[in-house]
Design an enzyme around this catalytic site. Structure first.
Site, mmCIF file in Angstrom:
data_model
loop_
_atom_site.group_PDB
_atom_site.id
_atom_site.type_symbol
_atom_site.label_atom_id
_atom_site.label_comp_id
_atom_site.label_asym_id
_atom_site.label_seq_id
_atom_site.Cartn_x
_atom_site.Cartn_y
_atom_site.Cartn_z
ATOM 1 N N ASP A 196 0.690 -0.421 -0.362
ATOM 2 C CA ASP A 196 0.067 -0.070 0.270
ATOM 3 C C ASP A 196 0.469 1.118 0.141
ATOM 4 O OD1 ASP A 196 -2.966 1.595 0.739
ATOM 5 O OD2 ASP A 196 -1.166 2.191 2.024
ATOM 6 N N LYS A 200 1.264 4.247 -3.062
ATOM 7 C CA LYS A 200 0.735 6.027 -2.294
ATOM 8 C C LYS A 200 2.389 6.637 -2.926
ATOM 9 C CE LYS A 200 -2.420 4.636 0.788
ATOM 10 N NZ LYS A 200 -2.541 5.087 1.996
#
Ligand SMILES: NC(=O)c1ccc[n+]([C@@H]2O[C@H](COP(=O)([O-])OP(=O)(O)OC[C@H]3O[C@@H](n4cnc5c(N)ncnc54)[C@H](OP(=O)(O)O)[C@@H]3O)[C@@H](O)[C@H]2O)c1
Length: 396
Positions: A196, A200
């Site tokens: 994750d 980003k």
């Protein structure tokens, strides 16, 4: 769509964020925005939205000429890409929070925006409520930005904060606590293994430095191997362990990482606790600036989506200005970094350090802190060994 007419939204997904957006829009009538239709998957779930708004057929939104904006808040990246691309192709603006879809398919999304001329905004995809993408696009639209260092994942920050508390029961107990409080999914792999954060980081690299990467190019490692021993070593060095996304210029080249880091307690990032996110931007003359806020949750994430919807009303779109620069940095992981590696003596012998600052062999644990070329670290077998804990050691 005019500035005065009501904006008609087709919403996909009515989970944590979709429902959050629905609730937020009920309380912001001045935005003159109406949810015209909500597309979901499960016909039998109870919903807080009126049944007349619900549909199970995506075409009812995508083929409706009266819908101006498609807001995609589903948890399936492939379906999300289909929805966004069809929306843009049919002349609708699109908003998404799906970092995995955006990071993995950025080249196609850039091409779609350029060909259709339609805006696609995704502030909520990176650090939830923190306004980072638009800041990078508008305030830092020059060549003075030097680095972005950020805590972008609330789940891992919650776990790491718990591990630093005096009453810690170790990684398993901290993860269970995060799951009990709803900060971690029942399958937390994407969060705890750093995927994750890598998604980003990819999005940040595009807007901060105009570099389009595949998320696999981010030097990534998670926190699953961490033990109280690693935390005690960090503490002796007056550091806190954080999972840091770092995008940093070194002359004409750029390093891009999502790695655990020994973060000196004097730095603001070290004091970011629990599920909070933070972004530290360092530029040539402004020096370091810090944005702190909630990176997840229905209300905070919906507030970023709401901001994108308001921006679309004002015909805002990302210009990706850094991608238009004549010279763009290239990703180069040939830089030297300081790193902590805790492993068995046999594994430590194989790590290709350039120089060693601390070499500790003990009954409770062995570790080395040394300088290493980032590429060499990324390629060495210890990097792939799930029993080894590795953290960058920041000097400030
Ligand atoms: N949760 C957060 O705090 C947060 C923060 C930042 C970004 N995001 C991102 O926001 C997005 C939504 O997250 P969430 O936490 O709200 O997810 P969620 O609670 O799991 O809800 C997902 C929703 O998507 C619907 N859905 C799934 N596939 C669909 C399809 N093919 N067509 C129509 N509807 C579909 C589901 O329908 P049913 O209700 O019928 O099952 C559900 O309503 C994800 O991309 C996530 O990464 C979330």
């Amino acid at each position: 769509m005019t500035h005065t007419a009501s904006l008609r939204i087709g919403l996909f997904g009515f989970g944590t964020v979709g429902q959050g957006l629905y609730d937020v829009l009920q309380r912001t009538p001045l935005l003159r925005t109406e949810i015209a239709r909500i597309c979901v998957r499960d016909r039998f779930k109870q919903r807080s939205a009126p049944a007349r708004l619900l549909t199970f057929d995506r075409d009812e939104i995508l083929d409706d000429p009266d819908i101006d904006v498609v807001v995609e808040l589903i948890d399936d990246p492939d379906a999300a890409f289909d929805i966004v691309s069809r929306a843009l192709e049919s002349g609708k603006a699109a908003v998404s929070a799906n970092k995995r879809m955006i990071a993995s398919r950025l080249p196609e999304l850039l091409e779609l925006q350029s060909r259709t001329g339609m805006p696609f905004l995704y502030e909520a995809s990176t650090c939830g409520s923190i306004p980072i993408i638009r800041n990078l696009e508008e305030y830092y639209d020059n060549d003075l930005l030097r680095s972005v260092r950020a805590i972008v994942n609330g789940t891992t920050n919650y776990i790491l904060t718990a591990l630093h508390s005096p009453h810690t029961g170790g990684y398993g107990e901290a993860l269970a606590g995060a799951q009990r409080l709803g900060f971690a999914e029942s399958d937390p792999t994407l969060d705890v293994e750093g995927y994750d954060a890598a998604f980003k980081t990819t999005i940040i690299a595009a807007h901060a430095f105009g570099v389009v990467l595949n998320p696999s190019q981010v030097v990534r490692r998670g926190i699953t191997a961490i033990t109280p021993y690693d935390v005690s070593v960090a503490r002796q060095l007056t550091c806190s362990i954080k999972l840091l996304s770092t995008v940093q210029l070194h002359g004409d080249s750029l390093s891009v990482m999502a790695l655990p880091a020994f973060t000196p307690n004097g730095l603001h990032l070290a004091s970011i606790q629990n599920e909070m996110n933070a972004v530290q931007l360092t530029a040539a003359f402004s020096d370091a600036q810090l944005l702190v806020g909630k990176g997840a949750g229905g209300g905070p994430t919906a507030s970023a989506v709401l901001s994108d919807i308001a921006a679309i009303r004002h015909t805002y779109r990302y210009e990706y200005k850094k991608m238009q620069q004549p010279v763009r940095p290239t990703v180069d992981h040939g830089i030297e970094v300081s790193v902590y590696v805790r492993a068995s003596a046999a594994i430590l012998r194989e790590v290709p350090f350039r120089s060693i600052e601390v070499d500790h062999r003990g009954i409770t644990g062995s570790y080395v802190i040394g300088r290493i070329v980032l590429d060499d670290l990324h390629r060495c077998s210890a990097f792939l060994d799930p029993s080894v804990f590795i953290a960058i050691v920041h000097d400030g």
